[in-house]
Scaffold this motif. Structure first.
Motif, PDB file in Angstrom:
ATOM      1  N   SER A 103      -2.298  -7.575  -5.715  1.00 15.47           N
ATOM      2  CA  SER A 103      -1.934  -6.953  -4.434  1.00 15.47           C
ATOM      3  C   SER A 103      -1.563  -5.485  -4.615  1.00 15.47           C
ATOM      4  N   MET A 104      -0.903  -5.156  -5.722  1.00 13.23           N
ATOM      5  CA  MET A 104      -0.547  -3.760  -5.983  1.00 13.23           C
ATOM      6  C   MET A 104      -1.793  -2.893  -6.144  1.00 13.23           C
ATOM      7  N   LEU A 105      -2.766  -3.415  -6.870  1.00 10.12           N
ATOM      8  CA  LEU A 105      -4.015  -2.666  -7.053  1.00 10.12           C
ATOM      9  C   LEU A 105      -4.762  -2.519  -5.731  1.00 10.12           C
ATOM     10  N   GLY A 106      -4.664  -3.538  -4.867  1.00  7.79           N
ATOM     11  CA  GLY A 106      -5.287  -3.433  -3.550  1.00  7.79           C
ATOM     12  C   GLY A 106      -4.666  -2.337  -2.709  1.00  7.79           C
ATOM     13  N   LEU A 107      -3.342  -2.233  -2.697  1.00  4.61           N
ATOM     14  CA  LEU A 107      -2.658  -1.165  -1.964  1.00  4.61           C
ATOM     15  C   LEU A 107      -3.032   0.201  -2.524  1.00  4.61           C
ATOM     16  N   LEU A 108      -3.123   0.281  -3.841  1.00  9.00           N
ATOM     17  CA  LEU A 108      -3.509   1.541  -4.464  1.00  9.00           C
ATOM     18  C   LEU A 108      -4.924   1.939  -4.066  1.00  9.00           C
ATOM     19  N   GLY A 109      -5.856   0.974  -4.089  1.00  9.37           N
ATOM     20  CA  GLY A 109      -7.231   1.272  -3.700  1.00  9.37           C
ATOM     21  C   GLY A 109      -7.343   1.672  -2.237  1.00  9.37           C
ATOM     22  N   HIS A 110      -6.589   1.023  -1.366  1.00  9.47           N
ATOM     23  CA  HIS A 110      -6.603   1.361   0.058  1.00  9.47           C
ATOM     24  C   HIS A 110      -6.177   2.802   0.288  1.00  9.47           C
ATOM     25  N   ALA A 111      -5.153   3.243  -0.460  1.00  5.50           N
ATOM     26  CA  ALA A 111      -4.667   4.615  -0.301  1.00  5.50           C
ATOM     27  C   ALA A 111      -5.611   5.627  -0.950  1.00  5.50           C
ATOM     28  N   LEU A 112      -6.105   5.315  -2.148  1.00  3.31           N
ATOM     29  CA  LEU A 112      -6.972   6.257  -2.861  1.00  3.31           C
ATOM     30  C   LEU A 112      -8.287   6.488  -2.119  1.00  3.31           C
ATOM     31  N   LEU A 113      -8.841   5.426  -1.563  1.00  2.73           N
ATOM     32  CA  LEU A 113     -10.117   5.529  -0.859  1.00  2.73           C
ATOM     33  C   LEU A 113      -9.967   6.006   0.583  1.00  2.73           C
ATOM     34  N   ASP A 114      -8.710   6.195   1.013  1.00  2.00           N
ATOM     35  CA  ASP A 114      -8.431   6.690   2.368  1.00  2.00           C
ATOM     36  C   ASP A 114      -9.129   5.832   3.431  1.00  2.00           C
ATOM     37  N   ILE A 115      -8.984   4.507   3.284  1.00  2.00           N
ATOM     38  CA  ILE A 115      -9.625   3.586   4.218  1.00  2.00           C
ATOM     39  C   ILE A 115      -8.984   3.681   5.598  1.00  2.00           C
ATOM     40  N   GLY A 116      -7.673   3.758   5.638  1.00  2.00           N
ATOM     41  CA  GLY A 116      -6.976   3.991   6.892  1.00  2.00           C
ATOM     42  C   GLY A 116      -7.031   2.849   7.883  1.00  2.00           C
ATOM     43  N   SER A 117      -7.044   1.617   7.397  1.00  2.19           N
ATOM     44  CA  SER A 117      -7.133   0.455   8.289  1.00  2.19           C
ATOM     45  C   SER A 117      -5.773  -0.230   8.395  1.00  2.19           C
ATOM     46  N   PRO A 118      -5.125  -0.221   9.558  1.00  2.51           N
ATOM     47  CA  PRO A 118      -3.858  -0.950   9.708  1.00  2.51           C
ATOM     48  C   PRO A 118      -4.015  -2.447   9.469  1.00  2.51           C
ATOM     49  N   VAL A 119      -5.152  -3.011   9.862  1.00  8.01           N
ATOM     50  CA  VAL A 119      -5.374  -4.448   9.681  1.00  8.01           C
ATOM     51  C   VAL A 119      -5.475  -4.796   8.196  1.00  8.01           C
ATOM     52  N   LEU A 120      -6.214  -3.995   7.439  1.00  2.46           N
ATOM     53  CA  LEU A 120      -6.316  -4.237   6.004  1.00  2.46           C
ATOM     54  C   LEU A 120      -4.969  -4.057   5.325  1.00  2.46           C
ATOM     55  N   LEU A 121      -4.189  -3.092   5.779  1.00  3.15           N
ATOM     56  CA  LEU A 121      -2.859  -2.895   5.215  1.00  3.15           C
ATOM     57  C   LEU A 121      -1.987  -4.131   5.458  1.00  3.15           C
ATOM     58  N   LEU A 122      -2.076  -4.708   6.639  1.00  2.00           N
ATOM     59  CA  LEU A 122      -1.353  -5.951   6.916  1.00  2.00           C
ATOM     60  C   LEU A 122      -1.811  -7.086   5.992  1.00  2.00           C
ATOM     61  N   ALA A 123      -3.121  -7.152   5.728  1.00  2.00           N
ATOM     62  CA  ALA A 123      -3.647  -8.206   4.856  1.00  2.00           C
ATOM     63  C   ALA A 123      -3.134  -8.050   3.431  1.00  2.00           C
ATOM     64  N   LEU A 124      -3.076  -6.815   2.952  1.00  2.00           N
ATOM     65  CA  LEU A 124      -2.582  -6.579   1.598  1.00  2.00           C
ATOM     66  C   LEU A 124      -1.096  -6.907   1.481  1.00  2.00           C
ATOM     67  N   VAL A 125      -0.329  -6.601   2.521  1.00  2.00           N
ATOM     68  CA  VAL A 125       1.086  -6.972   2.530  1.00  2.00           C
ATOM     69  C   VAL A 125       1.231  -8.490   2.523  1.00  2.00           C
ATOM     70  N   THR A 126       0.340  -9.188   3.222  1.00  2.00           N
ATOM     71  CA  THR A 126       0.356 -10.650   3.219  1.00  2.00           C
ATOM     72  C   THR A 126       0.119 -11.204   1.817  1.00  2.00           C
ATOM     73  N   LEU A 127      -0.858 -10.632   1.096  1.00  2.00           N
ATOM     74  CA  LEU A 127      -1.126 -11.071  -0.273  1.00  2.00           C
ATOM     75  C   LEU A 127       0.068 -10.804  -1.182  1.00  2.00           C
TER      76      LEU A 127
END
Length: 446
Positions: A103-127
């Protein structure tokens, strides 16, 4: 002169935090690993709501992070507690740690790739919450296997105090990161540091010996899954003291936890993201100072009454902080609330670990995980929803007043908690730091 010079160190020892658990090597390694990992967790705890508010400009979305965190805690926290009673607790910890890293690596990838998806951020917090829920009951339940029972309150105090110390330094460090690099570049830095620092806890867990269930001949100890969860609730239903301690903590966290409002209040009252670190750290500052002067807690006899008083003090201090318009005053009042929270948390955890038998500790710690970690997430949702409808001031102050009132009402209506006293201590020579039989022993070397 002689009397004065002798009594002062003795009085200091009465108030200073009890460090005797650190004499046990296995506990000391876990304590250090937890402390380092908790610092990283706090970086993420600040970064996620900051990222969500930056993406949406809406405190309701920040509050939805509470749901994303709470649902897996409710499901997997209870299941993880049953698993911790049925399986080797060391293996449970290692499995949960692997999922946390993912999950930590997922949060890092979301920020590095500048995906900017609130829904994906919620999913990563769930994991992330799922992984935490699986491992947390086992991590808490091993404490009486590492320490003699008379040192369990001191060990719980040390754990909570150093956790709050990390909760002070972590958010402040996150605020400095955002002030120096801005949110865009600061977010991946915070997530990357969390992933690296988590290594210390993994190393400490690897060095633990095997921790199978103590009651090998007791079929109940082998019940994982739903049946084990049901058994845990049946036991809890027969212990009103523990049941009430969970209820009063839920009242405090759901109604009086204002952290979902911190990003909005930081911008509206105090001018920006750099201030948000102080708000996230303030409660932990008070808890840390309370822990450093916590020697008196282990000598309490009216533990239940003091627990109720601490929760009422928490609610009133939170309400007063919501009225503050100066940063220093808000930080001070939040720190007072944090000191009250330390007292209630230590008493609650000590009561749980001493009262419950080992065969039930994992399951009750699973319930405790849901309450302690899930309560604030429901509080995030409550605060965000109220702020969207009535404004941040009403959401903050009203919640604190309601928590204090309902905690006092619960104590009056159900006096079993206020009447609780810990069992009489066994007298004997002071523990020398060597693990007792059937407890996790040192595996050689430190």
């Amino acid at each position: 002169m002689i009397v004065g010079s002798t009594s002062r160190p003795r009085e200091q020892r009465r108030w200073a935090i009890d460090l005797r658990p650190l004499r046990v090597p296995a506990y000391r390694r876990m304590w250090f690993g937890n402390t380092v990992a908790m610092f990283g967790f706090q970086l993420t705890a600040v970064a996620v709501p900051v990222e969500m508010y930056a993406l949406t400009q809406d405190s309701l979305w920040v509050g939805l992070l509470g749901i994303a965190g709470f649902v897996p805690l409710l499901i997997f926290g209870l299941w993880g507690g049953a698993v911790a009673d049925a399986w080797d607790r060391r293996r449970v910890l290692l499995g949960g740690s692997a999922l946390l890293w993912a999950s930590m690596l997922g949060l890092l990838g979301h920020a590095l790739l500048d995906i900017g998806s609130p829904v994906l951020l919620l999913a990563l917090v769930t994991l992330h919450s799922t992984a935490f829920a699986i491992s947390s009951p086992a991590r808490s339940a091993i404490l009486p296997r590492l320490l003699p029972l008379e040192l369990v309150p001191a060990g719980a105090t040390l754990n909570y105090t150093t956790f709050t110390g990390a909760s002070v330094v972590g958010p402040l460090a996150a605020g400095l990161i955002f002030a120096a690099f801005g949110a865009d570049r600061g977010l991946p830095i915070a997530y990357a540091l969390d992933a690296v620092l988590f290594t210390a806890l993994v190393v400490a867990t690897v060095r633990l010996p095997a921790m199978p269930p103590e009651s090998e001949v007791d079929g109940e100890a082998r019940r994982g899954g739903l049946r084990g969860v049901v058994d845990g609730f049946r036991y809890l239903a027969t212990t009103p003291v523990l049941l009430l301690s969970f209820a009063i903590d839920l009242i405090a966290m759901i109604l009086a936890m204002p952290r979902a409002l911190f990003p909005e209040v930081a911008q509206e009252r105090f001018g920006g993201d750099a201030v948000v670190g102080w708000l996230f750290s303030a409660i932990a500052i008070g808890a840390m100072l309370g822990g450093l002067t916590s020697g008196w807690i282990g000598r309490l006899r009216r533990q239940g009454l003091v627990l109720v008083a601490a929760v009422v003090a928490w609610g009133l201090a939170i309400a007063a902080a919501g009225l503050a318009r100066q940063l220093w005053l808000m930080v001070l009042l939040l720190a007072v609330a944090g000191a009250a929270d330390l007292v209630s948390a230590v008493l609650r955890q000590s009561m749980l670990l001493v009262y419950a038998p080992d065969r039930m500790r994992g399951r009750l710690q699973g319930v405790n995980t849901v309450v302690v970690a899930g309560g604030p997430r429901l509080g995030d949702l409550r605060a965000g929803a109220m702020a969207a409808g009535f404004g941040s001031g009403v959401a903050w102050v009203g919640g604190g007043v309601a928590a204090a009132f309902l905690a006092a009402l619960l104590a009056v209506a159900f006096p079993a908690l206020t009447r609780y006293r810990p069992p009489a201590r066994e007298h004997g020579p002071e523990h020398d730091g060597s693990p007792r039989p059937r407890r996790a022993d040192d595996d050689g070397g430190d």
